[in-house]
Design an enzyme around this catalytic site. Structure first.
Site, PDB file in Angstrom:
ATOM      1  N   LYS A   1     -13.987  53.125  47.596  1.00 38.03           N
ATOM      2  CA  LYS A   1     -15.210  52.606  48.198  1.00 38.03           C
ATOM      3  C   LYS A   1     -15.518  53.314  49.521  1.00 38.03           C
ATOM      4  O   LYS A   1     -14.635  53.942  50.110  1.00 38.03           O
ATOM      5  CB  LYS A   1     -15.050  51.093  48.415  1.00 38.03           C
TER       6      LYS A   1
ATOM      7  N   TYR B   1     -22.115  45.533  39.440  1.00 37.27           N
ATOM      8  CA  TYR B   1     -21.762  44.201  39.947  1.00 37.27           C
ATOM      9  C   TYR B   1     -22.694  43.124  39.389  1.00 37.27           C
ATOM     10  O   TYR B   1     -23.028  42.161  40.081  1.00 37.27           O
ATOM     11  CB  TYR B   1     -21.791  44.205  41.478  1.00 37.27           C
TER      12      TYR B   1
ATOM     13  N   ASN C   1     -12.527  46.294  50.673  1.00 35.34           N
ATOM     14  CA  ASN C   1     -11.169  46.248  50.108  1.00 35.34           C
ATOM     15  C   ASN C   1     -10.763  47.537  49.398  1.00 35.34           C
ATOM     16  O   ASN C   1      -9.983  47.535  48.462  1.00 35.34           O
ATOM     17  CB  ASN C   1     -11.008  45.020  49.208  1.00 35.34           C
TER      18      ASN C   1
ATOM     19  N   HIS D   1     -12.127  49.863  43.844  1.00 36.00           N
ATOM     20  CA  HIS D   1     -12.515  49.091  42.655  1.00 36.00           C
ATOM     21  C   HIS D   1     -11.583  49.472  41.518  1.00 36.00           C
ATOM     22  O   HIS D   1     -11.234  50.635  41.347  1.00 36.00           O
ATOM     23  CB  HIS D   1     -13.959  49.408  42.242  1.00 36.00           C
TER      24      HIS D   1
ATOM     25  N   GLU E   1     -17.816  50.920  32.217  1.00 36.72           N
ATOM     26  CA  GLU E   1     -17.925  51.460  33.574  1.00 36.72           C
ATOM     27  C   GLU E   1     -17.766  52.977  33.582  1.00 36.72           C
ATOM     28  O   GLU E   1     -18.480  53.690  34.299  1.00 36.72           O
ATOM     29  CB  GLU E   1     -16.880  50.794  34.485  1.00 36.72           C
TER      30      GLU E   1
HETATM   31  P1  IDP Z   1     -12.461  42.680  42.153  1.00 31.06           P
HETATM   32  O1  IDP Z   1     -12.997  43.877  42.914  1.00 31.06           O
HETATM   33  O2  IDP Z   1     -11.108  42.261  42.656  1.00 31.06           O
HETATM   34  O3  IDP Z   1     -12.510  42.865  40.651  1.00 31.06           O
HETATM   35  P2  IDP Z   1     -14.835  40.985  41.937  1.00 31.06           P
HETATM   36  O4  IDP Z   1     -14.841  39.487  41.894  1.00 31.06           O
HETATM   37  O5  IDP Z   1     -15.195  41.734  40.699  1.00 31.06           O
HETATM   38  O6  IDP Z   1     -13.402  41.415  42.490  1.00 31.06           O
HETATM   39  O7  IDP Z   1     -15.816  41.383  43.124  1.00 31.06           O
HETATM   40  C1  IDP Z   1     -16.266  42.721  43.267  1.00 31.06           C
HETATM   41  C2  IDP Z   1     -16.296  43.065  44.748  1.00 31.06           C
HETATM   42  O8  IDP Z   1     -17.209  42.207  45.434  1.00 31.06           O
HETATM   43  C3  IDP Z   1     -14.961  42.863  45.479  1.00 31.06           C
HETATM   44  O9  IDP Z   1     -14.077  43.938  45.300  1.00 31.06           O
HETATM   45  C4  IDP Z   1     -15.411  42.706  46.909  1.00 31.06           C
HETATM   46  O10 IDP Z   1     -15.731  43.970  47.492  1.00 31.06           O
HETATM   47  C5  IDP Z   1     -16.713  41.926  46.739  1.00 31.06           C
HETATM   48  N1  IDP Z   1     -16.473  40.478  46.842  1.00 31.06           N
HETATM   49  C6  IDP Z   1     -15.947  39.649  45.905  1.00 31.06           C
HETATM   50  N2  IDP Z   1     -15.855  38.382  46.358  1.00 31.06           N
HETATM   51  C7  IDP Z   1     -16.339  38.416  47.630  1.00 31.06           C
HETATM   52  C8  IDP Z   1     -16.528  37.401  48.639  1.00 31.06           C
HETATM   53  O11 IDP Z   1     -16.228  36.217  48.453  1.00 31.06           O
HETATM   54  N3  IDP Z   1     -17.070  37.831  49.815  1.00 31.06           N
HETATM   55  C9  IDP Z   1     -17.418  39.117  50.051  1.00 31.06           C
HETATM   56  N4  IDP Z   1     -17.276  40.082  49.139  1.00 31.06           N
HETATM   57  C10 IDP Z   1     -16.740  39.744  47.942  1.00 31.06           C
HETATM   58 MG    MG Z   2     -14.196  43.052  39.470  1.00 31.40          MG
END
Ligand code: IDP
Ligand code: MG
Length: 153
Positions: free
Chosen positions: A9, A49, A112, A115, A126
């Site tokens: 990212k 997303y 974070n 992905h 994807e």
């Molecule tokens: P993942 O990346 O662990 O699969 P997902 O639920 O698919 O998690 O969410 C995609 C991305 O959206 C996350 O990696 C993060 O960057 C962002 N995200 C998910 N939940 C939150 C939240 O509660 N607050 C802010 N950003 C979030």
């Molecule tokens: Mg995800």
């Protein structure tokens, strides 16, 4: 062998963590069979997303994913989806286990670092979203049998 999609990212690019993450992927033994830098736009992010479009944090997520180019990678290996998800760690970097990419490099629920596809089906969708077929190289590394026993392949 299974394939999965990794995205380094913008927060990883900005923090000069490309090498750190790629090093972990190589050291683990996942096979990198596609890799490029690209600038994401709102259209591709809304598709990528789509499960989050109704969340309050969605606009900030999209904005953060467009702040710099990203590195997208196709990784290959037995159970590659599960292997790379385990290496990535929990979504929130503050809760992710030490030793995982997010656990070691992130203190954020959004920023974070990486992905990782969450299922084989989503991984294939994807990969097709981010790569053209000619950008993926289906080679077999010469050290394949140092990665896997002959009866695992
Ligand atoms: P993942 O990346 O662990 O699969 P997902 O639920 O698919 O998690 O969410 C995609 C991305 O959206 C996350 O990696 C993060 O960057 C962002 N995200 C998910 N939940 C939150 C939240 O509660 N607050 C802010 N950003 C979030
Ligand atoms: Mg995800």
């Amino acid at each position: 062998m299974e394939r999965t999609l990794a995205i380094l990212k913008p927060c990883a690019i900005e923090r000069s963590l490309i090498g750190e993450v790629v090093k972990r992927i190589e050291q683990k033994g996942l096979i990198i069979c596609g890799m490029k830098m690209m600038q994401l736009d709102e259209k591709i992010l809304r598709a990528h997303y789509s499960h989050l479009v109704d969340k309050p944090f969605f606009p900030l997520l999209v904005e953060s994913m467009m702040t710099s180019p990203v590195i997208v990678m196709v990784l290959k290996g037995i159970d590659a989806v599960e292997v790379f998800r385990n290496m990535t760690g929990s979504t929130n970097g503050r809760k992710a286990a030490p030793g995982t990419i997010r656990g070691d490099f992130s203190v954020s629920g959004q920023q974070n670092i990486v992905h990782a596809s969450d299922s084989v089906e989503n991984a294939e969708a994807e990969i097709n979203r981010f790569f053209r077929p000619e950008e993926i190289f289906d080679y077999i590394p010469s050290g394949l049998y140092d990665l896997y026993a002959k009866d695992e392949i």
